[in-house]
Design a protein around this motif. Structure first.
Motif, PDB file in Angstrom:
ATOM      1  N   GLU A 123       0.790  -1.095   0.063  1.00  0.00           N
ATOM      2  CA  GLU A 123      -0.141  -0.034   0.327  1.00  0.00           C
ATOM      3  C   GLU A 123       1.096   1.454  -0.109  1.00  0.00           C
ATOM      4  O   GLU A 123       0.484   2.230  -0.667  1.00  0.00           O
ATOM      5  N   GLY A 124       2.036   1.072   0.783  1.00  0.00           N
ATOM      6  CA  GLY A 124       2.891   2.447   0.747  1.00  0.00           C
ATOM      7  C   GLY A 124       3.321   2.465  -0.687  1.00  0.00           C
ATOM      8  O   GLY A 124       3.884   3.637  -1.070  1.00  0.00           O
ATOM      9  N   GLU A 125       3.561   1.573  -1.306  1.00  0.00           N
ATOM     10  CA  GLU A 125       4.072   1.767  -2.712  1.00  0.00           C
ATOM     11  C   GLU A 125       3.508   2.130  -3.837  1.00  0.00           C
ATOM     12  O   GLU A 125       3.752   3.003  -4.737  1.00  0.00           O
ATOM     13  N   ALA A 167       0.040   9.602  -3.892  1.00  0.00           N
ATOM     14  CA  ALA A 167      -0.159  10.704  -3.267  1.00  0.00           C
ATOM     15  C   ALA A 167       0.694  11.192  -2.167  1.00  0.00           C
ATOM     16  O   ALA A 167       1.210  12.468  -1.929  1.00  0.00           O
ATOM     17  N   HIS A 168       1.318  10.373  -1.591  1.00  0.00           N
ATOM     18  CA  HIS A 168       2.183  10.590  -0.396  1.00  0.00           C
ATOM     19  C   HIS A 168       3.785  11.122  -1.031  1.00  0.00           C
ATOM     20  O   HIS A 168       4.435  11.623  -0.180  1.00  0.00           O
ATOM     21  N   VAL A 169       3.978  10.880  -2.020  1.00  0.00           N
ATOM     22  CA  VAL A 169       5.134  11.484  -2.727  1.00  0.00           C
ATOM     23  C   VAL A 169       5.311  12.768  -2.593  1.00  0.00           C
ATOM     24  O   VAL A 169       6.352  13.456  -2.331  1.00  0.00           O
ATOM     25  N   LEU A 203       5.697  13.093   2.057  1.00  0.00           N
ATOM     26  CA  LEU A 203       6.776  12.111   2.684  1.00  0.00           C
ATOM     27  C   LEU A 203       8.255  12.474   2.090  1.00  0.00           C
ATOM     28  O   LEU A 203       9.101  12.558   2.792  1.00  0.00           O
ATOM     29  N   HIS A 204       8.084  12.690   0.761  1.00  0.00           N
ATOM     30  CA  HIS A 204       9.669  12.443   0.083  1.00  0.00           C
ATOM     31  C   HIS A 204       9.987  13.711  -0.308  1.00  0.00           C
ATOM     32  O   HIS A 204      11.061  14.080  -0.709  1.00  0.00           O
ATOM     33  N   ARG A 205       9.303  14.928   0.022  1.00  0.00           N
ATOM     34  CA  ARG A 205       9.567  16.312  -0.393  1.00  0.00           C
ATOM     35  C   ARG A 205      10.880  16.827   0.280  1.00  0.00           C
ATOM     36  O   ARG A 205      11.202  16.403   1.203  1.00  0.00           O
ATOM     37  N   GLN A 260      12.011   6.520   4.649  1.00  0.00           N
ATOM     38  CA  GLN A 260      10.847   7.300   4.870  1.00  0.00           C
ATOM     39  C   GLN A 260       9.635   6.301   4.457  1.00  0.00           C
ATOM     40  O   GLN A 260       8.695   6.411   5.581  1.00  0.00           O
ATOM     41  N   ASP A 261       9.637   5.704   3.677  1.00  0.00           N
ATOM     42  CA  ASP A 261       8.416   4.712   3.313  1.00  0.00           C
ATOM     43  C   ASP A 261       8.375   3.789   4.269  1.00  0.00           C
ATOM     44  O   ASP A 261       7.377   3.482   4.903  1.00  0.00           O
ATOM     45  N   THR A 262       9.491   3.063   4.802  1.00  0.00           N
ATOM     46  CA  THR A 262       9.585   2.028   5.808  1.00  0.00           C
ATOM     47  C   THR A 262       9.030   2.624   7.186  1.00  0.00           C
ATOM     48  O   THR A 262       8.076   2.191   7.760  1.00  0.00           O
TER      49      THR A 262
END
Ligand code: FES
Ligand code: FE2
Length: 428
Positions: free
Chosen positions: A174-176, A180-182, A185-187, A337-339
């Motif tokens: 689901e995280g993958e 939208a999270h990009v 979270l990764h900003r 970050q994803d983990t």
């Protein structure tokens, strides 16, 4: 949200569970070949779908995957002697070959009938693309290993790593596929000049609420996220493939592709095998250096283990100063970050407590597809994808298109999303 009953169905893969039976209809990648390279070398413990197993490479180079526990009195074969084409239990010397046959029973009188009767549980192993695969399903039901492009490109064109993630594999998936999270979270605050299509680039900052197109396929689904940027549409077409694979679009044409395998270890942890590759060129030294440094796609591990250096015991090395100045998350490394986010939900998230929005459409679609597929198998309908290795000859892709055009209305995009030529599965 999901009912507690559906959450159980979705996340439990032990022997005899409906989802466990579904996943067992597919070949399962479990270890990189390089982790078990030496004939007669040390065996490795492998936990897979909740089963405790041991893998070894015998004198002839064949790989065996056996029950960890010796059928005599259940001592662990992890401690076994790997010698002369078999694994010997160090307790009383019983010895088993890669097929699970008992080949020596030195603690019993010569000619003992016990030797013919006793077997250890064993699973067949194949070695394709630098990965060891096994089939844990019913006899005669083994289909084909997926014809992934990443398995057939030259070694110079790919980088592969394996690690453990400490949450249920569906949660990790689901995280993958959550595009939208990009934007959050990764900003990064220090990469204002990054290419627009990079995950820290302008396109992800300027439209933080992508709209979704979900297209079911025989192998899973395409989850296409559309962002309105520069008066056009920036599309990213990610793939989810049964029963636990994802492909993430390259951030620019010519960039590296990503294929990930999210394999249940047990219900509260999973193995991740990640390929970064280019179909038509070797990886550059810089790309490989970035992968090794945990910059993107691959994590940094604690040496000699498959555990990430940034892990839940050290709060993923979050730095509150960097959170203000550099990383939106305060955590260095995209994988960390994803983990951090998917593990922070707990081993198995209680999906009855969620409040899902439009940004979660891809996740909802994946859950539905998995639940429906498991239910179909319970009703007697075996998964088509397990027998069709060539179905997996696809790619994830991204494209800037005129605002009025959907991704599948552009023939060049459709061509790019299939690999060519389609190889017969390597699992003949
Ligand atoms: S427990 Fe393995 S030989 Fe006795
Ligand atoms: Fe991510």
């Amino acid at each position: 949200m999901l009912s507690p009953a559906d959450n159980e169905l979705l996340t439990r893969t032990g022997p005899g569970t409906p989802m466990g039976e579904f996943v067992r209809r597919f070949w399962v990648p479990f270890l990189l070949s390089r982790e078990l390279i030496e004939p007669d070398g040390p065996p490795r413990r492998v936990t897979l779908l909740g089963e405790k197993l041991v893998a070894f490479r015998d004198s002839a180079g064949r790989v065996g995957l056996l029950d960890e526990h010796c059928p005599h009195r259940l001592a662990s074969l992890f401690f076994g002697r790997n010698e002369e084409c078999g694994l010997r239990c160090i307790y009383h010397g019983w010895k088993f070959d890669v097929s699970g046959a008992c080949v020596e029973l030195p603690s019993e009188p010569a000619g003992s009938p016990l030797q013919r009767k006793v077997r250890i549980k064993s699973y067949p192993v194949r070695e394709i693309g630098g990965v060891l695969w096994t089939f844990m399903g019913p006899e005669g039901a083994a289909g084909e290993i997926p014809a992934f492009e990443c398995l057939s490109v030259p070694e110079s064109h790919r980088f592969v790593s394996q690690w453990m993630q400490e949450c249920n594999n569906i949660q990790a998936i689901e995280g993958e596929i959550d595009s939208a999270h990009v934007s959050f979270l990764h900003r990064r605050f220090d990469k204002q000049n990054a290419p627009k299509t990079s995950i820290v680039g302008e396109y992800f900052r300027s439209d933080t609420a992508p709209s979704w197109r979900i297209d079911p396929t025989p192998y899973g689904l395409v989850a296409a996220a559309r962002r309105g940027v520069d008066g056009q549409a920036y599309w990213r077409m990610n793939q989810f493939l049964f029963p636990f694979y994802t492909m993430i679009a390259p951030s620019h044409v010519g960039g590296t592709m990503t294929t990930r395998m999210w394999v249940p270890r047990d219900d509260e942890s999973c193995w991740v095998i990640c390929f970064s590759y280019c179909p038509d060129r070797p990886l550059t030294e810089q790309e490989v250096a970035n992968f090794r440094a945990g910059e993107n796609s691959h994590p940094v591990l604690i040496p000699g283990t498959m555990r990430q250096r940034a892990n839940r015991d050290n709060d993923y090395l979050i730095d509150r100063t960097l959170q203000r100045t550099t990383f939106y998350s305060g955590i260095a490394g995209v994988r960390a970050q994803d983990t951090a986010m998917t593990e922070s939900m707990g081993g198995i998230v209680d999906r009855s407590l969620e409040h899902l929005g439009t940004s979660d459409i891809a996740i909802i679609a994946m859950r539905k597809a998995m639940l429906a597929a498991a239910r179909k198998l319970s009703a007697g309908e075996a998964p088509v994808a397990a027998r069709g290795g060539s179905l997996y000859a696809v790619r994830s892709w991204s494209a800037m298109l005129p605002a009025h055009l959907a991704y599948d209305e552009d023939p060049a995009v459709i061509r790019a999303m299939r690999t060519a030529p389609i190889e017969a599965s390597a699992a003949e």
